[in-house]
Design an enzyme around this catalytic site. Structure first.
Site, PDB file in Angstrom:
ATOM      1  CG  ASN A   9      -1.847   1.123   1.357  1.00 16.91           C
ATOM      2  OD1 ASN A   9      -1.495   2.253   1.047  1.00 16.91           O
ATOM      3  ND2 ASN A   9      -3.051   0.854   1.818  1.00 16.91           N
ATOM      4  CG  ASP A  68      -4.540  -5.970   9.277  1.00 17.88           C
ATOM      5  OD1 ASP A  68      -4.359  -5.991   8.046  1.00 17.88           O
ATOM      6  OD2 ASP A  68      -5.634  -6.268   9.792  1.00 17.88           O
ATOM      7  CB  THR A  69      -5.176  -0.082   9.383  1.00 21.75           C
ATOM      8  OG1 THR A  69      -3.833   0.231   9.738  1.00 21.75           O
ATOM      9  CG2 THR A  69      -6.070   1.079   9.782  1.00 21.75           C
ATOM     10  N   GLY A 165      -7.412   5.689   1.097  1.00 15.79           N
ATOM     11  CA  GLY A 165      -8.440   4.830   1.689  1.00 15.79           C
ATOM     12  C   GLY A 165      -9.675   5.607   2.127  1.00 15.79           C
TER      13      GLY A 165
HETATM   14  P1  IMP Z   1      -5.049  -3.201   5.571  1.00 15.37           P
HETATM   15  O1  IMP Z   1      -4.459  -2.833   6.880  1.00 15.37           O
HETATM   16  O2  IMP Z   1      -4.001  -3.188   4.499  1.00 15.37           O
HETATM   17  O3  IMP Z   1      -5.827  -4.468   5.626  1.00 15.37           O
HETATM   18  O4  IMP Z   1      -6.025  -2.023   5.155  1.00 15.37           O
HETATM   19  C1  IMP Z   1      -7.360  -1.981   5.516  1.00 15.37           C
HETATM   20  C2  IMP Z   1      -8.127  -0.953   4.733  1.00 15.37           C
HETATM   21  O5  IMP Z   1      -8.148   0.242   5.464  1.00 15.37           O
HETATM   22  C3  IMP Z   1      -7.621  -0.603   3.352  1.00 15.37           C
HETATM   23  O6  IMP Z   1      -8.739  -0.476   2.504  1.00 15.37           O
HETATM   24  C4  IMP Z   1      -6.939   0.714   3.523  1.00 15.37           C
HETATM   25  O7  IMP Z   1      -7.039   1.514   2.388  1.00 15.37           O
HETATM   26  C5  IMP Z   1      -7.699   1.316   4.683  1.00 15.37           C
HETATM   27  N1  IMP Z   1      -6.823   2.124   5.505  1.00 15.37           N
HETATM   28  C6  IMP Z   1      -5.739   1.698   6.209  1.00 15.37           C
HETATM   29  N2  IMP Z   1      -5.157   2.739   6.841  1.00 15.37           N
HETATM   30  C7  IMP Z   1      -5.894   3.825   6.522  1.00 15.37           C
HETATM   31  C8  IMP Z   1      -5.765   5.204   6.857  1.00 15.37           C
HETATM   32  O8  IMP Z   1      -4.846   5.638   7.548  1.00 15.37           O
HETATM   33  N3  IMP Z   1      -6.712   6.018   6.340  1.00 15.37           N
HETATM   34  C9  IMP Z   1      -7.726   5.575   5.567  1.00 15.37           C
HETATM   35  N4  IMP Z   1      -7.883   4.314   5.199  1.00 15.37           N
HETATM   36  C10 IMP Z   1      -6.968   3.435   5.673  1.00 15.37           C
END
Ligand code: IMP
Length: 210
Positions: A9, A68-69, A165
């Site tokens: 990402n 992971d968010t 995101g």
């Molecule tokens: P993952 O942690 O890569 O699974 O991301 C989870 C989802 O949350 C993805 O669709 C990201 O685009 C979104 N995301 C993660 N961090 C942020 C952020 O800081 N702001 C907005 N969206 C986020």
């Protein structure tokens, strides 16, 4: 220190470089020859975070970390949470979309009955939400975890061109009139879930002179 950030990402990478600063040289999986998408099949944020970091460690035995968010929306009972990345049913899988619809409706019904029990209207629950970020660090083969959250609410319409995101619809408590996409990257990093988790990681490493 040179360390692999287990992400594909670009938004996360840009922010992590900014947050961690010059003391860290962040290397991408791609630069390590890992071109496939890193699997994230866990059912919690910590499990996914750990899975991504272990994936890198298993392939290159190098110091690494993963983030992971999840976005947790109160009125949706904490969804999309760990499913944040694929909430819209990427892959156009109708079964998954229907499951999601049913889950969302159940969650809303639960919220509605909670609201009634508490003597509140649904509106009183507001649009409260939070980002939760779990970072897994693997250093010399040992795992360590760091977490950061950002409280806010979901806007009714998109605003701003910054960030990535869900940023255009997330209004942080610290900037009640602006979304994360309206504020500067520096302002976001100073308050964000990722900023908190990665600064905790950097402090932990510094305290051990690593
Ligand atoms: P993952 O942690 O890569 O699974 O991301 C989870 C989802 O949350 C993805 O669709 C990201 O685009 C979104 N995301 C993660 N961090 C942020 C952020 O800081 N702001 C907005 N969206 C986020």
């Amino acid at each position: 220190m040179k360390i692999v950030f287990a992400t594909g990402n670009g938004g996360k990478l840009r922010e992590a470089r900014e947050i961690l600063g010059g003391g860290f040289e962040l290397v991408t999986p791609m630069e390590m020859g890992i071109t496939e998408e890193i699997p994230e099949t866990g059912s919690t944020l910590p499990a996914n975070s750990r899975q991504k970091a272990e994936y890198i460690w298993d392939r290159c035995t190098c110091n690494c970390f993963a983030d992971d968010t999840g976005l947790e929306v109160d009125i949706l009972g904490g969804a999309p949470g760990v499913h944040t990345a694929r909430y819209a049913g990427e892959g156009k899988d109708f079964d998954r979309n229907i499951d999601k619809l049913l889950r969302d409706m159940e969650a809303r019904e639960m919220e509605a009955s909670m609201a009634r029990e508490a003597g509140l209207s649904l509106k009183d629950f507001g649009r409260k939400a939070r980002f939760r970020c779990v970072v897994t660090l693997i250093i010399n083969g040992e795992q360590h975890y760091f977490e950061g959250t950002l409280e806010g609410k979901i806007a009714r319409t998109r605003s701003g061109n910054g960030g990535f995101g869900y940023d255009p619809v997330f209004i942080p408590d610290e900037y009640p009139d602006r979304t994360l996409a309206d504020i500067t990257e520096e302002e976001k990093n100073a308050i964000s879930h990722r900023g908190k988790a990665l600064r905790a990681m950097a402090d932990w490493l510094a305290a051990r002179s690593l």
